[in-house]
Design an enzyme around this catalytic site. Structure first.
Site, PDB file in Angstrom:
ATOM      1  N   CYS A 107      15.180  18.906  90.401  1.00 13.16           N
ATOM      2  CA  CYS A 107      14.502  17.746  90.584  1.00 13.16           C
ATOM      3  C   CYS A 107      13.085  18.267  89.729  1.00 13.16           C
ATOM      4  O   CYS A 107      12.326  18.883  90.111  1.00 13.16           O
ATOM      5  CB  CYS A 107      14.359  17.280  92.027  1.00 13.16           C
ATOM      6  SG  CYS A 107      13.288  15.743  92.221  1.00 13.16           S
ATOM      7  N   LEU A 108      12.795  17.239  89.039  1.00 13.21           N
ATOM      8  CA  LEU A 108      11.529  17.409  88.361  1.00 13.21           C
ATOM      9  C   LEU A 108      10.210  17.314  89.389  1.00 13.21           C
ATOM     10  O   LEU A 108       9.078  17.840  89.202  1.00 13.21           O
ATOM     11  CB  LEU A 108      11.164  16.186  87.324  1.00 13.21           C
ATOM     12  CG  LEU A 108      12.133  16.137  86.203  1.00 13.21           C
ATOM     13  CD1 LEU A 108      11.955  14.890  85.199  1.00 13.21           C
ATOM     14  CD2 LEU A 108      12.037  17.338  85.265  1.00 13.21           C
ATOM     15  N   GLY A 157      16.911  12.433  84.904  1.00 16.30           N
ATOM     16  CA  GLY A 157      16.776  11.150  85.736  1.00 16.30           C
ATOM     17  C   GLY A 157      15.326  11.224  86.294  1.00 16.30           C
ATOM     18  O   GLY A 157      14.524  12.181  86.401  1.00 16.30           O
ATOM     19  N   GLN A 189       8.387   9.138  91.711  1.00 20.48           N
ATOM     20  CA  GLN A 189       8.328  10.103  91.285  1.00 20.48           C
ATOM     21  C   GLN A 189       6.875  10.239  90.318  1.00 20.48           C
ATOM     22  O   GLN A 189       6.473  11.286  89.966  1.00 20.48           O
ATOM     23  CB  GLN A 189       9.287  10.762  90.615  1.00 20.48           C
ATOM     24  CG  GLN A 189      10.541  11.456  91.448  1.00 20.48           C
ATOM     25  CD  GLN A 189      11.500  11.789  90.677  1.00 20.48           C
ATOM     26  OE1 GLN A 189      12.631  11.179  89.971  1.00 20.48           O
ATOM     27  NE2 GLN A 189      11.581  13.134  90.495  1.00 20.48           N
ATOM     28  N   HIS A 197      21.270  10.656  93.193  1.00 24.40           N
ATOM     29  CA  HIS A 197      19.946  11.509  93.497  1.00 24.40           C
ATOM     30  C   HIS A 197      18.959  10.436  93.196  1.00 24.40           C
ATOM     31  O   HIS A 197      17.989  10.458  93.919  1.00 24.40           O
ATOM     32  CB  HIS A 197      20.043  12.807  92.365  1.00 24.40           C
ATOM     33  CG  HIS A 197      18.633  13.485  92.193  1.00 24.40           C
ATOM     34  ND1 HIS A 197      18.892  14.853  92.504  1.00 24.40           N
ATOM     35  CD2 HIS A 197      17.489  13.168  92.046  1.00 24.40           C
ATOM     36  CE1 HIS A 197      17.561  15.317  92.516  1.00 24.40           C
ATOM     37  NE2 HIS A 197      16.569  14.392  92.279  1.00 24.40           N
ATOM     38  N   GLU A 198      18.944   9.874  92.268  1.00 28.39           N
ATOM     39  CA  GLU A 198      17.725   8.970  91.884  1.00 28.39           C
ATOM     40  C   GLU A 198      17.689   7.820  92.639  1.00 28.39           C
ATOM     41  O   GLU A 198      16.596   7.366  93.150  1.00 28.39           O
ATOM     42  CB  GLU A 198      17.907   8.189  90.507  1.00 28.39           C
ATOM     43  CG  GLU A 198      17.925   9.220  89.296  1.00 28.39           C
ATOM     44  CD  GLU A 198      16.727  10.462  89.359  1.00 28.39           C
ATOM     45  OE1 GLU A 198      15.871  10.086  89.898  1.00 28.39           O
ATOM     46  OE2 GLU A 198      17.159  11.678  88.957  1.00 28.39           O
ATOM     47  N   HIS A 245      15.950   8.943  96.008  1.00 24.75           N
ATOM     48  CA  HIS A 245      14.375   8.717  95.889  1.00 24.75           C
ATOM     49  C   HIS A 245      14.102   7.456  96.105  1.00 24.75           C
ATOM     50  O   HIS A 245      12.646   7.377  96.589  1.00 24.75           O
ATOM     51  CB  HIS A 245      14.145   9.149  94.350  1.00 24.75           C
ATOM     52  CG  HIS A 245      13.883  10.562  93.817  1.00 24.75           C
ATOM     53  ND1 HIS A 245      13.060  11.426  94.447  1.00 24.75           N
ATOM     54  CD2 HIS A 245      14.543  11.158  93.087  1.00 24.75           C
ATOM     55  CE1 HIS A 245      13.149  12.563  94.004  1.00 24.75           C
ATOM     56  NE2 HIS A 245      13.915  12.480  93.042  1.00 24.75           N
TER      57      HIS A 245
HETATM   58 ZN    ZN Z   1      14.719  13.808  91.826  1.00 27.11          ZN
END
Ligand code: ZN
Length: 155
Positions: A89-90, A47, A52, A131-132, A135
């Site tokens: 998380c990226l 995701g 991000q 999670h997304e 963000h």
């Molecule tokens: Zn993340």
């Protein structure tokens, strides 16, 4: 399509800001979603949310291995149950930890054609939605790690 730079929680304040609602679906947003998908796949993520890649707009992409989902202005309208599992998380390389999430969520959003869609997810998909969407409000999973479950991994 083009790869975008993924923001890092140590250096990029953008990850802590609240994203704005998308009021017009234009070529820019469609390209953003395409680029986000390409960036997510290249980084082996499941995701990616627009902040991000440095864009404070309520847009995200998810693919947990069941196909690409692109959502604009997503909102959780129903949730049920609880699950606790590992997240990463990226934007937060090297850290994992367990987070409690609802086991099932229903999400309302617009797709890239501007149509209203409703999606339901359980397990990993429910986790990815939560999670997304977090963000988009500047919330990171490290804010929610169950104490004692955080791990630093060498990458
Ligand atoms: Zn993340």
């Amino acid at each position: 399509m083009a790869l975008r730079r993924i923001a890092n929680y140590k250096t990029d304040d953008v990850l802590r800001k609240k994203s704005k609602y998308v009021d017009e679906i234009n070529e820019k947003i469609i390209k953003l979603l395409d680029d986000m998908a390409e960036t997510m796949y290249q980084a082996n993520g499941v995701g990616l949310a627009a902040p991000q890649v440095g864009i404070l707009k309520r847009a995200l992409v998810i693919d947990i291995g069941e196909g690409l989902i692109k959502l604009i202005n997503p909102e959780i309208v129903e949730q049920e149950g609880e699950q606790q599992d590992i997240e990463g998380c990226l934007s937060i390389p090297g850290i994992t930890g367990e987070v409690k999430r609802p086991n099932r969520v229903k999400v309302k959003a617009l797709n890239e054609n501007g149509k209203n869609v409703e999606l339901e997810g359980t397990g990993l998909l429910a986790r990815a939605f939560c999670h997304e969407i977090d963000h988009l409000d500047g919330i990171l999973f490290i804010d929610k790690i169950v104490p004692g479950t955080e791990k630093n991994i060498n990458i």
